[in-house]
Design a protein around this motif. Structure first.
Motif, PDB file in Angstrom:
ATOM      1  N   GLY A  17      45.346  27.055  37.284  1.00  0.00           N
ATOM      2  CA  GLY A  17      45.154  28.493  37.409  1.00  0.00           C
ATOM      3  C   GLY A  17      43.750  28.926  37.721  1.00  0.00           C
ATOM      4  N   TYR A  18      42.849  28.003  38.043  1.00  0.00           N
ATOM      5  CA  TYR A  18      41.493  28.396  38.378  1.00  0.00           C
ATOM      6  C   TYR A  18      41.444  29.128  39.711  1.00  0.00           C
ATOM      7  N   SER A  19      42.384  28.818  40.603  1.00  0.00           N
ATOM      8  CA  SER A  19      42.492  29.523  41.874  1.00  0.00           C
ATOM      9  C   SER A  19      43.666  30.482  41.790  1.00  0.00           C
ATOM     10  N   GLN A  20      43.415  31.754  42.048  1.00  0.00           N
ATOM     11  CA  GLN A  20      44.460  32.756  41.950  1.00  0.00           C
ATOM     12  C   GLN A  20      44.497  33.606  43.212  1.00  0.00           C
ATOM     13  N   VAL A  21      45.659  33.641  43.843  1.00  0.00           N
ATOM     14  CA  VAL A  21      45.871  34.488  45.000  1.00  0.00           C
ATOM     15  C   VAL A  21      46.647  35.718  44.541  1.00  0.00           C
ATOM     16  N   PHE A  22      46.115  36.888  44.827  1.00  0.00           N
ATOM     17  CA  PHE A  22      46.716  38.126  44.369  1.00  0.00           C
ATOM     18  C   PHE A  22      47.340  38.883  45.537  1.00  0.00           C
ATOM     19  N   ASN A  23      48.626  39.163  45.422  1.00  0.00           N
ATOM     20  CA  ASN A  23      49.265  40.107  46.331  1.00  0.00           C
ATOM     21  C   ASN A  23      49.028  41.486  45.731  1.00  0.00           C
ATOM     22  N   LEU A  24      48.164  42.253  46.340  1.00  0.00           N
ATOM     23  CA  LEU A  24      47.750  43.525  45.754  1.00  0.00           C
ATOM     24  C   LEU A  24      48.898  44.518  45.637  1.00  0.00           C
ATOM     25  N   VAL A  25      49.886  44.396  46.518  1.00  0.00           N
ATOM     26  CA  VAL A  25      51.050  45.274  46.415  1.00  0.00           C
ATOM     27  C   VAL A  25      51.831  44.968  45.144  1.00  0.00           C
ATOM     28  N   GLU A  26      52.010  43.680  44.862  1.00  0.00           N
ATOM     29  CA  GLU A  26      52.702  43.298  43.634  1.00  0.00           C
ATOM     30  C   GLU A  26      51.907  43.708  42.399  1.00  0.00           C
ATOM     31  N   GLU A  27      50.584  43.553  42.458  1.00  0.00           N
ATOM     32  CA  GLU A  27      49.748  43.985  41.340  1.00  0.00           C
ATOM     33  C   GLU A  27      49.890  45.488  41.101  1.00  0.00           C
ATOM     34  N   LEU A  28      49.976  46.243  42.192  1.00  0.00           N
ATOM     35  CA  LEU A  28      50.153  47.689  42.100  1.00  0.00           C
ATOM     36  C   LEU A  28      51.493  48.027  41.458  1.00  0.00           C
ATOM     37  N   ARG A  29      52.549  47.373  41.917  1.00  0.00           N
ATOM     38  CA  ARG A  29      53.893  47.647  41.394  1.00  0.00           C
ATOM     39  C   ARG A  29      54.018  47.293  39.922  1.00  0.00           C
ATOM     40  N   LYS A  30      53.278  46.291  39.488  1.00  0.00           N
ATOM     41  CA  LYS A  30      53.326  45.853  38.093  1.00  0.00           C
ATOM     42  C   LYS A  30      52.385  46.658  37.196  1.00  0.00           C
ATOM     43  N   GLY A  31      51.666  47.614  37.786  1.00  0.00           N
ATOM     44  CA  GLY A  31      50.759  48.438  37.004  1.00  0.00           C
ATOM     45  C   GLY A  31      49.503  47.720  36.571  1.00  0.00           C
ATOM     46  N   LYS A  32      49.093  46.699  37.337  1.00  0.00           N
ATOM     47  CA  LYS A  32      47.932  45.907  36.963  1.00  0.00           C
ATOM     48  C   LYS A  32      46.656  46.312  37.696  1.00  0.00           C
ATOM     49  N   LEU A  33      46.708  47.433  38.434  1.00  0.00           N
ATOM     50  CA  LEU A  33      45.520  47.956  39.095  1.00  0.00           C
ATOM     51  C   LEU A  33      45.119  49.263  38.425  1.00  0.00           C
ATOM     52  N   GLU A  34      43.844  49.365  38.087  1.00  0.00           N
ATOM     53  CA  GLU A  34      43.317  50.557  37.416  1.00  0.00           C
ATOM     54  C   GLU A  34      42.407  51.318  38.371  1.00  0.00           C
ATOM     55  N   PHE A  35      42.840  52.510  38.783  1.00  0.00           N
ATOM     56  CA  PHE A  35      42.115  53.299  39.780  1.00  0.00           C
ATOM     57  C   PHE A  35      41.100  54.221  39.086  1.00  0.00           C
ATOM     58  N   VAL A  36      39.882  54.204  39.610  1.00  0.00           N
ATOM     59  CA  VAL A  36      38.810  55.052  39.096  1.00  0.00           C
ATOM     60  C   VAL A  36      38.285  55.909  40.252  1.00  0.00           C
ATOM     61  N   HIS A  37      38.468  57.220  40.162  1.00  0.00           N
ATOM     62  CA  HIS A  37      38.038  58.175  41.191  1.00  0.00           C
ATOM     63  C   HIS A  37      38.720  57.939  42.537  1.00  0.00           C
ATOM     64  N   ARG A  38      39.821  57.262  42.546  1.00  0.00           N
ATOM     65  CA  ARG A  38      40.599  57.027  43.758  1.00  0.00           C
ATOM     66  C   ARG A  38      42.077  56.949  43.400  1.00  0.00           C
ATOM     67  N   GLN A  39      42.925  56.996  44.434  1.00  0.00           N
ATOM     68  CA  GLN A  39      44.360  56.845  44.260  1.00  0.00           C
ATOM     69  C   GLN A  39      44.895  55.902  45.329  1.00  0.00           C
TER      70      GLN A  39
END
Length: 209
Positions: A17-39
């Protein structure tokens, strides 16, 4: 034998797990992205588009921290003067204390030679803003990009974070576009997407190792 051992360690690191590839769409759908001053503006199969807004914006990856390592990502800004500042934040301690590498696509192919050397920038907030660094340590923490990519297209950024330095490569070139000494202590902090004042942007293929 040494080469084989080195390759084995890399493979073992990926398996652990030292290398992690993130699908940002999946992260968004799972609620794992925290938006600050943006949407979130919209998203495709694997890319997200972040809205424009006043002030500097961040999108933190919840529960993902890094002390040293490499961050790779594909980014898309736009060739609109003073309206496109896109990059990666790291060593995030809170919403105002972090380091970042960001790009100014509108300067990639500027005819003005001064603007061209302001293409990629290192900052360490809250003290070392781009204004502070340009005033007191001019040309040390921002550089131009040789054979710069299309300012309206996708480009690849590789950011190597070491205890005392940060090195930036663009579009898989062997020669770095920026090498700087870090201005804050080496701590383990959150990783996020960075957007400058008035800027939105698109991101995909985030890889951290």
């Amino acid at each position: 034998m040494k080469k084989l051992s080195f390759v084995f360690l890399i493979m073992l690191g990926s398996l652990n797990g030292y290398s992690q590839v993130f699908n940002l769409v999946e992260e968004l759908r799972k609620g794992k992205l925290e938006f600050v001053h943006r949407q979130n503006d919209k998203f495709g199969l694997n890319n997200i588009k972040i809205s424009k807004g006043s002030g500097e914006g961040l999108v933190w990856l919840r529960n993902k921290k890094l002390k040293t390592g490499t961050i790779e990502v594909d980014i898309k800004g736009e060739d609109v003067f003073q309206k496109s500042f896109v990059g990666i934040a790291f060593n995030g301690q809170n919403d105002s204390t972090y380091e970042a590498i960001y790009f100014r696509p509108f300067n990639f192919h500027a005819t003005d030679s001064v603007r061209r050397i302001h293409a990629v920038q290192y900052i360490a907030h809250p003290k070392y803003t781009w204004k502070h660094l340009r005033e007191f340590r001019n040309a040390e923490f921002e550089k131009g990009i040789k054979n710069a990519p299309d300012p309206n297209g996708w480009f690849h950024a590789k950011i190597v974070v070491l205890p005392t330095s940060v090195t930036v490569y663009v579009d898989n070139k062997q020669e770095p576009s920026l090498v700087v000494n870090r201005l804050v202590s080496n701590k383990k902090g959150t990783i996020g997407l960075f957007l400058g004042d008035g800027s939105g942007g698109e991101y995909k293929n985030l890889n951290i190792y």
